[in-house]
Structure formats: C-alpha cells, structure tokens
Design a protein around this motif. Structure first.
Motif, PDB file in Angstrom:
ATOM      1  N   ALA A 115       0.926  -0.885  -0.142  1.00  0.00           N
ATOM      2  CA  ALA A 115       0.279   0.653  -0.084  1.00  0.00           C
ATOM      3  C   ALA A 115       0.993   1.534  -0.489  1.00  0.00           C
ATOM      4  O   ALA A 115       0.549   1.958  -0.436  1.00  0.00           O
ATOM      5  N   GLY A 172     -11.576   5.485   4.096  1.00  0.00           N
ATOM      6  CA  GLY A 172     -10.725   4.638   5.039  1.00  0.00           C
ATOM      7  C   GLY A 172     -10.973   5.227   6.833  1.00  0.00           C
ATOM      8  O   GLY A 172     -11.975   5.395   7.153  1.00  0.00           O
ATOM      9  N   ASN A 204      -8.797   4.154   0.890  1.00  0.00           N
ATOM     10  CA  ASN A 204      -8.905   3.331  -0.763  1.00  0.00           C
ATOM     11  C   ASN A 204      -9.405   4.691  -1.647  1.00  0.00           C
ATOM     12  O   ASN A 204     -10.225   5.013  -1.047  1.00  0.00           O
ATOM     13  N   THR A 215      -5.209   0.459  -2.656  1.00  0.00           N
ATOM     14  CA  THR A 215      -5.631   0.760  -1.492  1.00  0.00           C
ATOM     15  C   THR A 215      -4.084   1.721  -0.750  1.00  0.00           C
ATOM     16  O   THR A 215      -3.378   1.054  -2.049  1.00  0.00           O
TER      17      THR A 215
END
Length: 148
Positions: free
Chosen positions: A55, A90, A134, A139
């Motif tokens: 990520a 998120g 996200n 992500t």
C-alpha cells in the motif's frame, strides 16, 4: 566479634544477591514500568506487514502523498487534489507509543480534500499517524511520526 575474610566474602555475596532480588521484585511490580507488547495482536499485525508495504508503494507510485500539518485547531491531513474526496474511504489511526489508552481511530469521510482532527483529542507528545485509505479499488498507506 572478629570477621575474617571468608565471612566478609559470604556477607558481600548475600548483600549483593539481596539487592538484585529487591531490584527485580521492585521493577516487576512497578506500574510505571509497563511490560505490555506494543500492540495487542502483535503477531497478527506482523503477518499483514507485506500488505502495508504494498500500500505504501502504491501510494508513492500514484502520487497519493498525504500532507500532515499541525495547527492550534488540531492536525490537518491534506489528501491529494487529483482524487475525488467523496470516493475516499478508510481510517486514520493515532497511536501513542507511551500510553495505549490514548490510541484513537477516526473514519475518513471527506467533502473537501482535507480532514481536521480536533485538538481536544490530542495530548502533547509523540504520536504515530497511520492513514490507510482506499480510492476506486486501490489501497494506500501513509505513516508519519509527529510531536504535538
């Protein structure tokens, strides 16, 4: 009573062992020396570490860098302007290394490109900020240490 050198050595050993036992007992029962793990589920979190690396890499590749600023109102997180704020979801985690009772999580729901974390939740000292968010199936992760 006369103490010879053999008795003196034995008394010195007994005094030293007594001091060490007192020190161990004192440190194991002291509330200021908390011996908990850093996080509750340390091993489970360690297994998910590769996802965090991916990520973070995705965030740097797509230019999804979050800017963190502190002010008298609190901490402001500025999300990249190229992303639609309404599609960003998120969680923001504020982690306090010195006291786990001050840890707090905020859900991300934006109408503009910034998110304000109010000052009334923050105590002076070091905070670790973790923003996992996200956007359209991707992500992203941003970690930063901040002294407030």
């Amino acid at each position: 009573m006369k103490i010879n050198w053999g008795t003196g050595i034995v008394l010195a050993f007994i005094a030293f062992i007594s001091f060490i036992l007192y020190f161990v007992f004192r440190m194991s029962t002291d509330d200021r020396a908390n011996h908990d793990l850093v996080t509750e589920e340390y091993y489970k979190k360690e297994l998910a570490y590769q996802e965090e690396i991916d990520a973070s890499k995705t965030a740097s590749e797509k230019g999804a860098i979050i800017k963190v600023e502190k002010s008298e109102k609190g901490i402001t997180l500025f999300f990249p302007e190229q992303f639609d704020p309404k599609k960003i979801t998120g969680k923001v985690s504020l982690y306090r290394p010195s006291n786990k009772h001050l840890d707090v999580d905020f859900p991300i729901s934006l109408s503009k490109t910034h998110l304000l974390i109010p000052d009334n939740r923050l105590v002076d000292g070091r905070w670790d900020i973790i923003v996992k968010w996200n956007y359209e199936g991707s992500t992203f992760l941003h970690k930063e240490k901040l002294v407030y």
